[in-house]
Design a protein around this motif. Structure first.
Motif, PDB file in Angstrom:
ATOM      1  N   MET A 177      13.008 -42.840 -10.422  1.00  0.00           N
ATOM      2  CA  MET A 177      11.802 -42.044 -10.190  1.00  0.00           C
ATOM      3  C   MET A 177      11.069 -41.757 -11.500  1.00  0.00           C
ATOM      4  O   MET A 177       9.845 -41.833 -11.582  1.00  0.00           O
ATOM      5  N   MET A 178      11.857 -41.406 -12.533  1.00  0.00           N
ATOM      6  CA  MET A 178      11.261 -41.109 -13.835  1.00  0.00           C
ATOM      7  C   MET A 178      10.603 -42.354 -14.421  1.00  0.00           C
ATOM      8  O   MET A 178       9.560 -42.264 -15.075  1.00  0.00           O
ATOM      9  N   GLU A 179      11.208 -43.521 -14.175  1.00  0.00           N
ATOM     10  CA  GLU A 179      10.615 -44.762 -14.679  1.00  0.00           C
ATOM     11  C   GLU A 179       9.259 -45.009 -14.032  1.00  0.00           C
ATOM     12  O   GLU A 179       8.320 -45.475 -14.688  1.00  0.00           O
ATOM     13  N   LEU A 180       9.147 -44.685 -12.739  1.00  0.00           N
ATOM     14  CA  LEU A 180       7.877 -44.863 -12.035  1.00  0.00           C
ATOM     15  C   LEU A 180       6.813 -43.920 -12.582  1.00  0.00           C
ATOM     16  O   LEU A 180       5.663 -44.313 -12.800  1.00  0.00           O
ATOM     17  N   LEU A 181       7.179 -42.657 -12.838  1.00  0.00           N
ATOM     18  CA  LEU A 181       6.222 -41.666 -13.321  1.00  0.00           C
ATOM     19  C   LEU A 181       5.754 -41.975 -14.747  1.00  0.00           C
ATOM     20  O   LEU A 181       4.627 -41.635 -15.116  1.00  0.00           O
ATOM     21  N   THR A 182       6.647 -42.575 -15.531  1.00  0.00           N
ATOM     22  CA  THR A 182       6.287 -42.885 -16.925  1.00  0.00           C
ATOM     23  C   THR A 182       5.689 -44.275 -17.081  1.00  0.00           C
ATOM     24  O   THR A 182       5.272 -44.650 -18.184  1.00  0.00           O
ATOM     25  N   LYS A 208      -2.481 -45.263 -19.126  1.00  0.00           N
ATOM     26  CA  LYS A 208      -1.912 -43.912 -19.104  1.00  0.00           C
ATOM     27  C   LYS A 208      -0.739 -43.856 -18.131  1.00  0.00           C
ATOM     28  O   LYS A 208      -0.719 -44.592 -17.134  1.00  0.00           O
ATOM     29  N   PRO A 209       0.255 -42.963 -18.393  1.00  0.00           N
ATOM     30  CA  PRO A 209       1.397 -42.844 -17.480  1.00  0.00           C
ATOM     31  C   PRO A 209       0.951 -42.447 -16.071  1.00  0.00           C
ATOM     32  O   PRO A 209      -0.040 -41.737 -15.895  1.00  0.00           O
ATOM     33  N   VAL A 210       1.705 -42.908 -15.085  1.00  0.00           N
ATOM     34  CA  VAL A 210       1.364 -42.634 -13.689  1.00  0.00           C
ATOM     35  C   VAL A 210       1.310 -41.131 -13.421  1.00  0.00           C
ATOM     36  O   VAL A 210       0.478 -40.657 -12.637  1.00  0.00           O
ATOM     37  N   TRP A 211       2.183 -40.348 -14.098  1.00  0.00           N
ATOM     38  CA  TRP A 211       2.220 -38.915 -13.815  1.00  0.00           C
ATOM     39  C   TRP A 211       0.905 -38.231 -14.211  1.00  0.00           C
ATOM     40  O   TRP A 211       0.508 -37.235 -13.592  1.00  0.00           O
TER      41      TRP A 211
END
Length: 340
Positions: free
Chosen positions: A1-6, A12-15
């Motif tokens: 999940m963290m890999e997806l957000l970053t 720019k990061p997804v988050w």
């Protein structure tokens, strides 16, 4: 999940993208769900100015967050883009006022058209900015095309004469629309679609109301104005995140700005001239700084020039039209004296 957000998307990061859209959704829910639960509520000038100040202040605070996260230069680019988009949207507001007035949309129902128009504008602007970003990244010379277009738009705005506003209900576009869909003669409350008998068969069929027609025309107007404003912000920065967030924050306050400016449309007779010079400056900036690379102009210079031109346009308009305001209170007195 963290890999997806970053994961980086468009630089720019997804988050960051998700966080911004969550903020926009929260603002729309706050505006519509809490501030305007009463569908018959008419937004006055005072309330409009307060909401405009609220959205603009929030936009500047978001610029402070960008400064903290990304640095001073991206923050300056964001604020410059926000001011430019907000400035150019003023001309859009006047066109929207003509559309809603000509179609006889009641003031209490106008906010419904604007709300759905803003939601559509967020999607349309996102698509246009995404395509523009891809073009600019693939070929930097696209900016030079933007420059030519901005200079052309500025000159056209300067030399074009104000024409008398015609009744949109009798326009060619309305006649064309009525050939394919049924449109009621008057608004039906706040409904976009109603069921009414067909004049020929008597069967109950669906009719579009003037609110639905106004929504279509408002979105068309927004696309036309976005053709000017989106290249103008790409002239300041090619960062898709900065271009998109500054554009959307300017759009969010458009509904509030409409009710403030629509009541004073005659007082801003010379604002279009200032907007024309802003377009000419931005187009010239691309030619001199980006295409020919003769000089480097930091974002704060573009911001300062935009603010100066806009201030001159507003102040000069208010000063030149002060006579209309002073003469208005005198008219009832003259009529009373004549009756006496």
């Amino acid at each position: 999940m963290m890999e997806l957000l970053t994961y980086e998307w468009l630089g720019k990061p997804v988050w960051m993208w998700l966080g911004f859209h969550a903020l926009v959704a929260g603002l729309l829910a706050f505006d519509l769900g809490l501030l305007h639960r009463d569908k018959n509520h008419e937004i006055g000038v005072k309330e409009s100015l307060l909401l405009t100040a609220f959205y603009f202040t929030l936009g500047l605070l978001y610029g402070g967050w960008i400064w903290w996260m990304l640095g001073a230069n991206p923050a300056q680019e964001y604020v410059t883009g926000l001011v430019i988009e907000k400035s150019l949207s003023m001309d859009n507001v006047f066109v929207i006022a003509v559309i809603l007035t000509s179609l006889g949309v009641p003031r209490a129902a106008q906010h419904r058209v604007l709300v759905w128009g803003i939601l559509a504008a967020v999607i349309l602007r996102g698509v246009m900015i995404g395509l523009g970003s891809i073009l600019v990244q693939q070929a930097h010379w696209v900016l030079s095309i933007f420059a030519v277009f901005l200079i052309y738009a500025g000159i056209k705005m300067l030399v074009s004469k104000e024409e008398d506003q015609h009744d949109i209900r009798e326009s060619a576009s309305m006649r064309f629309l009525k050939r394919f869909v049924r449109v009621t003669d008057k608004p039906e409350g706040q409904a976009f679609i109603v069921r009414r008998p067909d004049p020929e068969t008597g069967r109950m069929v669906r009719w579009l109301t003037p609110l639905a027609v106004a929504l279509v025309l408002v979105n068309i107007a927004d696309v036309i104005f976005a053709v000017d404003s989106v290249p103008a912000i790409f002239a300041i920065t090619t960062d898709p995140f900065i271009v998109y967030t500054s554009n959307i924050f300017a759009i969010l306050g458009l509904r509030a700005l409409y009710f403030a400016l629509a009541a004073m449309v005659d007082r801003f007779a010379y604002l279009k001239t200032a907007l024309a010079f802003i377009l000419l400056f931005i187009g010239g900036k691309i030619v001199v700084a980006d295409t020919l690379e003769l000089v480097h102009l930091p974002p704060w210079v573009s911001l300062l020039v935009t603010l100066v031109l806009l201030t001159i346009g507003v102040v000069y308009s208010l000063w030149r039209t002060r006579g209309a305001v002073e003469a208005a209170p005198e008219k009832p007195h003259r009529e009373a004296a004549q009756r006496g």
